[in-house]
Design an enzyme around this catalytic site. Sequence first.
Site, PDB file in Angstrom:
ATOM      1  N   SER A 133       4.410  -4.524 -12.362  1.00  0.00           N
ATOM      2  CA  SER A 133       4.563  -5.848 -12.952  1.00  0.00           C
ATOM      3  C   SER A 133       5.863  -6.436 -12.430  1.00  0.00           C
ATOM      4  O   SER A 133       6.765  -5.695 -12.001  1.00  0.00           O
ATOM      5  CB  SER A 133       4.619  -5.740 -14.481  1.00  0.00           C
ATOM      6  OG  SER A 133       5.088  -6.944 -15.070  1.00  0.00           O
ATOM      7  N   TYR A 146       8.668  -1.942 -22.266  1.00  0.00           N
ATOM      8  CA  TYR A 146       7.646  -2.102 -21.226  1.00  0.00           C
ATOM      9  C   TYR A 146       8.287  -2.098 -19.844  1.00  0.00           C
ATOM     10  O   TYR A 146       7.823  -1.393 -18.941  1.00  0.00           O
ATOM     11  CB  TYR A 146       6.897  -3.412 -21.462  1.00  0.00           C
ATOM     12  CG  TYR A 146       5.867  -3.751 -20.417  1.00  0.00           C
ATOM     13  CD1 TYR A 146       4.758  -2.944 -20.205  1.00  0.00           C
ATOM     14  CD2 TYR A 146       5.998  -4.904 -19.637  1.00  0.00           C
ATOM     15  CE1 TYR A 146       3.811  -3.271 -19.245  1.00  0.00           C
ATOM     16  CE2 TYR A 146       5.062  -5.237 -18.680  1.00  0.00           C
ATOM     17  CZ  TYR A 146       3.960  -4.411 -18.484  1.00  0.00           C
ATOM     18  OH  TYR A 146       3.032  -4.733 -17.526  1.00  0.00           O
TER      19      TYR A 146
END
Length: 273
Positions: A133, A146
């Site tokens: 990501s 995250y």
Amino acid sequence: MTSETVLITGASSGIGHATAEAFLDAEWSVWATARDESDLRELREAGCTTAELDVTRPAQCRDVVEELLTVEGRLDCLVNNAGYGQMGAVEDVTTRRLNKQFDVNVYGPHRLIRAALPHMRERGEGTIINLSSVSGRVSTPGMGIYSASKFALEGLSDALRGELKPHGIDVALVEPGPVETAFSARAADELEPVEASGAYDRVYRFFEDFDAVSGGFASSQPEDVAAVVLEAASTTDPDPRYPVGPAARAMLLARYAPDRIRDRVVDLLYKLA
């Protein structure tokens, strides 16, 4: 001629589902997996081989790879897509949840990589694609847990790329920005609410007001990410990293700004929220 074979984790929806469809359209033999195999009915009817696979279960990771090799005789590409996002201020997220985040987003890919590599090394070819990501390169308030898992996946992939080059195996990272999927909704449904301390209200307001987790301005479609994954799997010399979408490319440019300037910009955005 035997079709090239790909194993995809987290294929029940979103990026994983679109990736399975993209490889199927390109006439690969596709093994689509998910924790609940019943979620893969549509892909099975389209021509994928499906299997139950929870990436937090080591034996299941080994068994699925072994079954694939028994049936297909080859594994050309492993796509580590399964993952979720644990949001919340770092203080508000328990260590137990941090461990669970790493179990899925880091240890899971590692389990499958270890299961697949002996076969790939024996053949002297193969590709490992890890879905990271933009949050694996740039971390912002509320995304620390995250981001930590994705930063770890990036570091693992960088080392792995150098280790496997002499064996003819490629490693690529795909780094989407915001993607219009049910990513955040599924995470909210499956995770207990974080017990907020009350000290970080502006962080949570930012998520609510700007839909910062997925979707919204400059977001990509799952099919956009799937096309990039297929490209990385199909080329003989894939790039180390593939940012996907305008937001991802813009945020990656922010990495080159001095830390204090970037912090001030982020602080301003969160204040405006």
